[in-house]
Design a protein around this motif. Structure first.
Motif, PDB file in Angstrom:
ATOM      1  N   TYR A   1       0.826  -1.210   0.000  1.00  0.00           N
ATOM      2  CA  TYR A   1       0.000   0.000   0.000  1.00  0.00           C
ATOM      3  C   TYR A   1       0.862   1.262   0.000  1.00  0.00           C
TER       4      TYR A   1
ATOM      5  N   ALA B   1      -2.919   5.285   3.432  1.00  0.00           N
ATOM      6  CA  ALA B   1      -2.397   3.999   2.936  1.00  0.00           C
ATOM      7  C   ALA B   1      -2.273   3.006   4.088  1.00  0.00           C
TER       8      ALA B   1
ATOM      9  N   PHE C   1      -1.876   0.275  -6.655  1.00  0.00           N
ATOM     10  CA  PHE C   1      -1.757  -0.800  -5.695  1.00  0.00           C
ATOM     11  C   PHE C   1      -1.914  -2.155  -6.395  1.00  0.00           C
TER      12      PHE C   1
END
Lengths: 344, 344, 344, 344
Positions: C226, C333, D215
């Motif tokens: 992430y 994140a 991601f």
């Protein structure tokens, strides 16, 4: 993850996500493997597979550790030379040709290699573990042969009987129908041919509200993905299945009612799934099993080296109907799918 | 990834992995959306959905950029108040009850919310993009209504005709049969009821050797996962499908032969897939579509607040048969599945 | 799934797996977006981004429905013509060249397109939702600027202070050090240059026993995946981080002790993770943020059409240091990673 | 997928997606395993691991078949009783405690079980196969010890020397520095302690344009996920790494130039990755390896049965520094990551 080739040193499976602390009943795993073992009856294949499962990891002092669980089955009894003839002459409707193209000619052609029905043994072992995980949550799985070569078993009214059916050598509800089916198999066998059929399976105890309509989470989608990974499965139909195409909404709809304080549906045409989500009723489905492509009759093929059409005849083993042996395999695939739906 | 609710502000889809540099034909996307639009004929639903697709990302100067492609469809024409009655009284065989349990009562119940057939609009838009990607590789997808309420279309001999069928308002091979089907739909409609059916689909041009027998890579498994994410699909059967259960191996097997220097099979009972891998023949399958659960007839349900059994009657819109509108949706799901199999 | 281009019509995110029934605080989402907004101080970029988030799906009557949650942010204030010069002359150390090759020249080059730092806005929105989900489970996330251009903040002794730090315009523990950092940024800005730095983040309240040592489940691996999806992050170091390379085992090991009946570690050099699994201590890590590649100084590049070396000068906006604005992005994140680790 | 426990019957790995037709050099696999074997020098651990790899599936007539490739390593030389003392008294900074909580006390505690550094053996075997796949595409991977306990190796100017370094018993660029490092390890060993360090790795030959900023596709994210699955790795830093925090943009940016008709960058501070996408330069990164937590000095722990603080002393084996043995492990993880990025 299942690995191995029919005539390689071993086949096996690595299972991720098995919860820690499960007291694994390895006898029960072995019993499931025995259910799919060929050579048990005159209607079955001649190959002797005395599969003993060896646990390589993920088990300590009889309990699962939560780390990857590996089960290995060594291959025995192999007549690899039987298969030399098919190396470049693919058997019709087997994976031989597709596998040849995919591997650029490097596949282990012996006994179908990784495409062999033999690879269902580790699947059954994995499913046996999954069944034990599910049982602790009150979820049970059963199946019966619903038809062979057009001869239909009685319809399944009560899923409770499936536990008893699991003990039978020929797992049907109506043994008289079972006799007829075995007769049809023997006739096909005598003529060097094979027959197809269908298996009906029920998963009881799954709570309502699992899954989602969307791709990847859809309960029907998850089950079908596991079921189609069983060789010879060509159709998966939930609840009333193909009969839905003949129905009206007023027949097909399952009316809600309250039983023992629970919201249930009177009928279960939906097979326990609405909008891709479980509704708390048993998840039921039928899978269609194609006739074994391995038949003794001569067939037309092509020599992949020369590009010439040729005839192929397969000697030796010949399984006229895999449907009976496929029953524990379908249960195993359903058990793994149920675990996936539960997020185990 | 498809998002949105039937009566929310908008529905849409984000597509990952679209190759860069594709000159996207947005007119073609709109045409596909128009094919699934209700209200086009007397046999269809009354809801007017004037779906215009808006591209929010992934497109620059008319070409795809390779970054996520987002298509948005704003929701219009909504009679949300029509649905107040179903908030706590789930419609039989809809996703209402399963969705209620899953969301602990927080679902957007209006028009089925995220479970609505309306969510097939972004699926069709995504499939239309996938079709354009596939076309550049010579892969085409077509489908026809194979049966409605037991009335069967002619059988598909040549996949070439499907392009023509796609232009028809009622996509069948045999228009006379199509008339009979429409008659059956109108009769059901008049009686406040609905009917089910089936759709046959063919994907031509997929090369041999794609996929694997294993779970997650199995071509039948990949297709079925996409197909079951289409609401109302209850069965997926490849090639000869359920008829395999009635067949002998000698009938079911597809003999190899050489045509134009290519290894092909004379018949295609396997539906283009052996051992979970494509064999170069068209991938064919039939999906069973259940009758629309929304019917005008009164039905039995339960009030989820009080736990009491009650009757429910749905007023307003009523789609007596979604099979015709589902044809482009099945094609779209097949297109996305084909892309997945190709690794696009 | 994040979508959009800096100068396209909109950017946004679709979140799957948000639990149903969460009363979503949209004000809090907006506050997080405001924290990353540029143009707030003399040390920040000149671009005015008045980002208002619009929820398109997954929310009904103020509560999440458990279906995909879509948040859209329309793009405003765009000087796309500023970017014509970089279409075929990639800016050093930007994604321009890599994106050009990947998309075969079809990328939306304006403002970096999908590679723009602007794409962190939907990430922050998604993280703000994740934070609310985590808060209900007692999990909190905070971060501070740990260094800029070699000027280091005080070290983080107590994670409790991070809530207060989040309110600061320049989020440091020691405001005097913060002044020095801002001075360094202004100096770089005056010289048309930019500076890098680092951010330290802590996640408290994660229970022990989450994750696994293996690839795909490893907690450090999940977080880093992430974190590296945040543009300009070039390093992720857990606990004592790079200082481990200077340590002995006897210093680095965290002794166990019992505090308030709980097994804890006296120090937390491991950053809350042993063997890829949480140990119940705060998960702490530091990310390195490279200096913004966009500088006003002339730089060497290549014209991709002619293959000739050339100079490039970027006019207009210029952000001398993104570290302060990156703080809420790193928190976002981390929040998404924490949800992934928890299986939400 | 890696499976096994340090003191179970066997450890191994199942590799999916190995391309068919690769002539597998099993000698090369064995050589890589030998590189990570302990007990080769006075600075290494005393455990004798004579790891012989056995291929169970996926290989036929010396070539890969494209089906899952399984490699098994039987466990030998085990003094399981050495570990009885740690069953309920976790070693500080080992996975013991986290594993105990995760498995609810059912973990195989002997030798760290599944958390053992021994599990890097199948990882190295898998990486050795990946290296052979990559080599056919001109992609090479090399690494060196960049520092131990603060003693730094020469900096890597030319990745070409790494092939030579791989032959060394102590893989450094500057052997004099290597001597110093070994001295530091011996000193720590004598004191019953251990030391940490860092490894620098380079992957050359990866084409530009692989990966995406998002991601799950981000090249830095993919690499870090593989690297953090190596036990004892606590930090992953690409290119200039943590030094970016001390730099200005004008120093950090890599100017483009044309060399041999190719667009390259003069410096490679970015470590071959911009915006999460490869730019065609070598992918370089440094990983931080914590000091081995197993030390001979007494340490503080807690008896998990009684909740009482207690001292723990580990007898027997003791590895004062795993950095040298970790070099082939990091290369293996990088090889698997490179395959993932390439979509193999």
């Amino acid at each position: 993850m299942i690995f191995g080739e029919s005539h390689g040193p071993a086949i096996g499976v690595v299972l991720e996500g098995v919860p820690a602390g499960l007291e694994l009943d390895l006898e029960a795993v072995q019993r499931e493997l025995d259910r799919r073992k060929p050579g048990q009856s005159p209607t079955a294949t001649a190959r002797k597979e005395d599969d003993r499962v060896e646990v390589l990891s993920g088990l300590f002092e009889g309990k699962t550790t939560g780390t990857p669980l590996t089960m290995l089955i060594r291959n025995g009894d192999q007549h690899s030379s039987d298969y030399a003839s098919i190396r470049y002459t693919p058997r019709p409707s087997h994976g031989d040709y597709a596998g040849f193209i995919k591997s650029q000619g490097c596949q282990d052609y012996r006994g179908g290699g990784h495409f062999s029905g033999r690879l269902t043994a580790p699947l059954v072992a994995a499913g046996a573990v999954a069944k034990q995980v599910l049982e602790r949550r009150g979820i049970r799985i059963g199946a019966h042969i619903s038809s062979i070569y057009g001869i239909c078993d009685a319809s399944l009214e009560d899923t409770g009987v499936l536990e008893e059916v699991a003990q039978k050598a020929f797992p049907v509800l109506d043994d008289a129908k079972g006799e007829e089916m075995q007769q049809a198999i023997l006739e096909a066998k005598e003529e060097g041919d094979s027959v197809g059929g269908a298996i009906e399976c029920a998963v009881t105890g799954l709570p309502a509200g699992l899954g989602a309509p969307d791709f990847g989470c859809n309960v029907e989608g998850v089950f079908s993905q596991y079921l189609f990974s069983v060789p010879a499965v060509k159709g998966v139909d939930f609840g009333a299945g193909v009969a839905f195409s003949l129905m009206r909404g007023s027949e097909a709809n399952d009316p809600f009612e309250v039983r023992d304080g629970q919201v249930v549906t009177r009928t279960n045409h939906a097979g326990g799934i609405n909008g891709g989500i479980t509704n708390g009723m048993p998840v039921t489905f039928e899978v269609t099993i194609r006739p074994t492509p391995s038949i003794a009759l001569p067939q037309e093929s092509v020599d992949l080296r020369t590009g010439e059409e040729t005839e192929i005849e397969i000697h030796g083993r010949h399984d006229p109907c895999i449907v009976p042996r496929a029953v524990p395999v379908i249960e195993a695939a359903a058990a793994l799918a149920a675990c996936a739906v539960l997020g185990i």
